[in-house]
Design a protein around this motif. Structure first.
Motif, PDB file in Angstrom:
ATOM      1  N   ILE A  34      30.432  37.788  40.745  1.00 43.69           N
ATOM      2  CA  ILE A  34      31.164  39.005  40.352  1.00 43.69           C
ATOM      3  C   ILE A  34      31.527  39.824  41.580  1.00 43.69           C
ATOM      4  O   ILE A  34      32.630  40.378  41.679  1.00 43.69           O
ATOM      5  N   GLY A  35      30.595  39.894  42.538  1.00 42.58           N
ATOM      6  CA  GLY A  35      30.863  40.631  43.775  1.00 42.58           C
ATOM      7  C   GLY A  35      32.011  40.018  44.557  1.00 42.58           C
ATOM      8  O   GLY A  35      32.881  40.730  45.065  1.00 42.58           O
ATOM      9  N   ILE A  36      32.025  38.690  44.639  1.00 46.78           N
ATOM     10  CA  ILE A  36      33.113  37.996  45.341  1.00 46.78           C
ATOM     11  C   ILE A  36      34.428  38.227  44.602  1.00 46.78           C
ATOM     12  O   ILE A  36      35.468  38.479  45.216  1.00 46.78           O
ATOM     13  N   TRP A  37      34.367  38.129  43.265  1.00 48.28           N
ATOM     14  CA  TRP A  37      35.571  38.373  42.451  1.00 48.28           C
ATOM     15  C   TRP A  37      36.077  39.796  42.657  1.00 48.28           C
ATOM     16  O   TRP A  37      37.267  40.033  42.822  1.00 48.28           O
ATOM     17  N   ALA A  38      35.131  40.752  42.649  1.00 43.03           N
ATOM     18  CA  ALA A  38      35.510  42.161  42.806  1.00 43.03           C
ATOM     19  C   ALA A  38      36.100  42.416  44.192  1.00 43.03           C
ATOM     20  O   ALA A  38      37.010  43.230  44.352  1.00 43.03           O
ATOM     21  N   GLU A  39      35.578  41.718  45.191  1.00 47.10           N
ATOM     22  CA  GLU A  39      36.098  41.881  46.548  1.00 47.10           C
ATOM     23  C   GLU A  39      37.564  41.473  46.612  1.00 47.10           C
ATOM     24  O   GLU A  39      38.366  42.071  47.335  1.00 47.10           O
ATOM     25  N   VAL A  40      37.913  40.455  45.805  1.00 52.07           N
ATOM     26  CA  VAL A  40      39.307  39.994  45.759  1.00 52.07           C
ATOM     27  C   VAL A  40      40.136  40.885  44.834  1.00 52.07           C
ATOM     28  O   VAL A  40      41.224  41.336  45.192  1.00 52.07           O
ATOM     29  N   GLU A  41      39.574  41.173  43.642  1.00 57.64           N
ATOM     30  CA  GLU A  41      40.319  41.919  42.638  1.00 57.64           C
ATOM     31  C   GLU A  41      40.457  43.400  42.957  1.00 57.64           C
ATOM     32  O   GLU A  41      41.363  44.052  42.464  1.00 57.64           O
ATOM     33  N   GLN A  42      39.536  43.942  43.761  1.00 53.41           N
ATOM     34  CA  GLN A  42      39.613  45.372  44.063  1.00 53.41           C
ATOM     35  C   GLN A  42      40.922  45.710  44.774  1.00 53.41           C
ATOM     36  O   GLN A  42      41.419  46.831  44.677  1.00 53.41           O
ATOM     37  N   LYS A  43      41.475  44.745  45.482  1.00 50.70           N
ATOM     38  CA  LYS A  43      42.736  44.975  46.173  1.00 50.70           C
ATOM     39  C   LYS A  43      43.846  45.232  45.152  1.00 50.70           C
ATOM     40  O   LYS A  43      44.804  45.936  45.437  1.00 50.70           O
ATOM     41  N   LYS A  44      43.659  44.646  43.968  1.00 53.79           N
ATOM     42  CA  LYS A  44      44.628  44.883  42.903  1.00 53.79           C
ATOM     43  C   LYS A  44      44.364  46.204  42.216  1.00 53.79           C
ATOM     44  O   LYS A  44      45.287  46.962  41.921  1.00 53.79           O
ATOM     45  N   TYR A  45      43.075  46.497  41.993  1.00 52.41           N
ATOM     46  CA  TYR A  45      42.699  47.726  41.291  1.00 52.41           C
ATOM     47  C   TYR A  45      42.847  48.965  42.157  1.00 52.41           C
ATOM     48  O   TYR A  45      43.265  50.011  41.705  1.00 52.41           O
ATOM     49  N   PHE A  46      42.468  48.842  43.419  1.00 48.45           N
ATOM     50  CA  PHE A  46      42.364  50.023  44.262  1.00 48.45           C
ATOM     51  C   PHE A  46      43.320  50.019  45.450  1.00 48.45           C
ATOM     52  O   PHE A  46      43.116  50.729  46.430  1.00 48.45           O
ATOM     53  N   GLU A  47      44.365  49.204  45.378  1.00 44.60           N
ATOM     54  CA  GLU A  47      45.300  49.157  46.495  1.00 44.60           C
ATOM     55  C   GLU A  47      46.077  50.467  46.654  1.00 44.60           C
ATOM     56  O   GLU A  47      46.609  50.749  47.721  1.00 44.60           O
ATOM     57  N   ILE A  48      46.107  51.293  45.623  1.00 43.41           N
ATOM     58  CA  ILE A  48      46.790  52.587  45.738  1.00 43.41           C
ATOM     59  C   ILE A  48      45.879  53.638  46.354  1.00 43.41           C
ATOM     60  O   ILE A  48      46.312  54.754  46.633  1.00 43.41           O
TER      61      ILE A  48
END
Length: 245
Positions: A34-48
């Protein structure tokens, strides 16, 4: 007969200890993933959000915790298998101590996260507002917001009016809830009414219950591991002492 029953119970608890720790190890691996996934997905969620925002470090923390828990689970399982040996009991004692500290840290972290969650959301809004104000003068942030609004079907920080009240520009076509070629962004019914920060925060809040239930189950498994480990190790020590006498 009595001692035989106690020995059977001890062996049963030893088996439970191994099973519980294998589950804990698997959960640790799950947290790691989940941490690895979040590290990748956070760029989508928090790129703003501004890159300096502290909660962007959360995925790294999950990776570290997941790896640590997986290792502790494996250690506990090994200690359970070799509980009849001296080194196995030493491993179980060390395991129970480490796991106890981990549970305390998890409880403290959970309480802190619950108390500070609004601060985190406020921090996210503040950092997002910072990048939003850069849209007119920075093409990269302009493109980032456009892509984000299309992906998450949102508009502005709090809502579509931010473009007029904060930036003093027209609402972009990326806010359109239909075809951009036939979209009049001056008409509120043609754009997404919900702001991007609100969308992300609501999405996270929707998962709070699942996360909380999972955390409670995880903590209970760890507590069971501590109790069983102590029982298996201490009982065997007492049994050996009895045999010597």
């Amino acid at each position: 007969m009595g001692l035989g029953c106690i020995e059977c119970f001890r062996r049963f608890m030893q088996l439970i200890l191994v099973i519980v720790n294998l589950i804990v190890a698997l959960l640790g691996i799950a947290v790691l993933i989940i941490g690895i996934w979040a590290e990748v997905e956070q760029k989508k969620y928090f790129e703003i959000a501004d890159s300096s925002t502290k909660f962007l470090e959360v995925p790294v923390l999950l990776i570290i915790v997941g790896l640590f828990v997986a290792i502790v689970g494996v250690i506990g399982a090994i200690g359970g298998v070799f509980a009849s040996k001296t080194f196995g009991r030493v491993i179980l004692g060390l395991y129970a101590f480490i796991l106890g500290l981990l549970v305390i840290c998890e409880i403290a972290g959970g309480i802190a996260a619950g108390v500070k969650r609004n601060d985190v959301f406020d921090s996210f809004r503040s950092s997002s507002l910072t990048t939003f104000k850069m849209i007119p003068n920075d093409t990269s942030y302009n493109q980032t917001w456009n892509d984000f609004q299309k992906s998450f079907k949102c508009c502005g920080v709090d809502n579509y009016t931010d473009y007029k009240t904060i930036l003093h520009i027209d609402v972009p076509y990326s806010c359109c809830n239909g075809s951009e070629s036939q979209c009049d962004t001056a008409n509120p019914s043609n754009v997404w009414p919900k702001g991007c920060v609100t969308t992300v925060v609501d999405d996270i809040k929707d998962n709070y219950v699942s996360i909380s239930v999972g955390a409670i189950i995880f903590a209970l498994l760890q507590v069971i591991g501590i109790v069983v480990a102590c029982f298996v190790a201490i009982y065997k020590q007492e049994d050996n002492k009895y045999e010597v006498v």
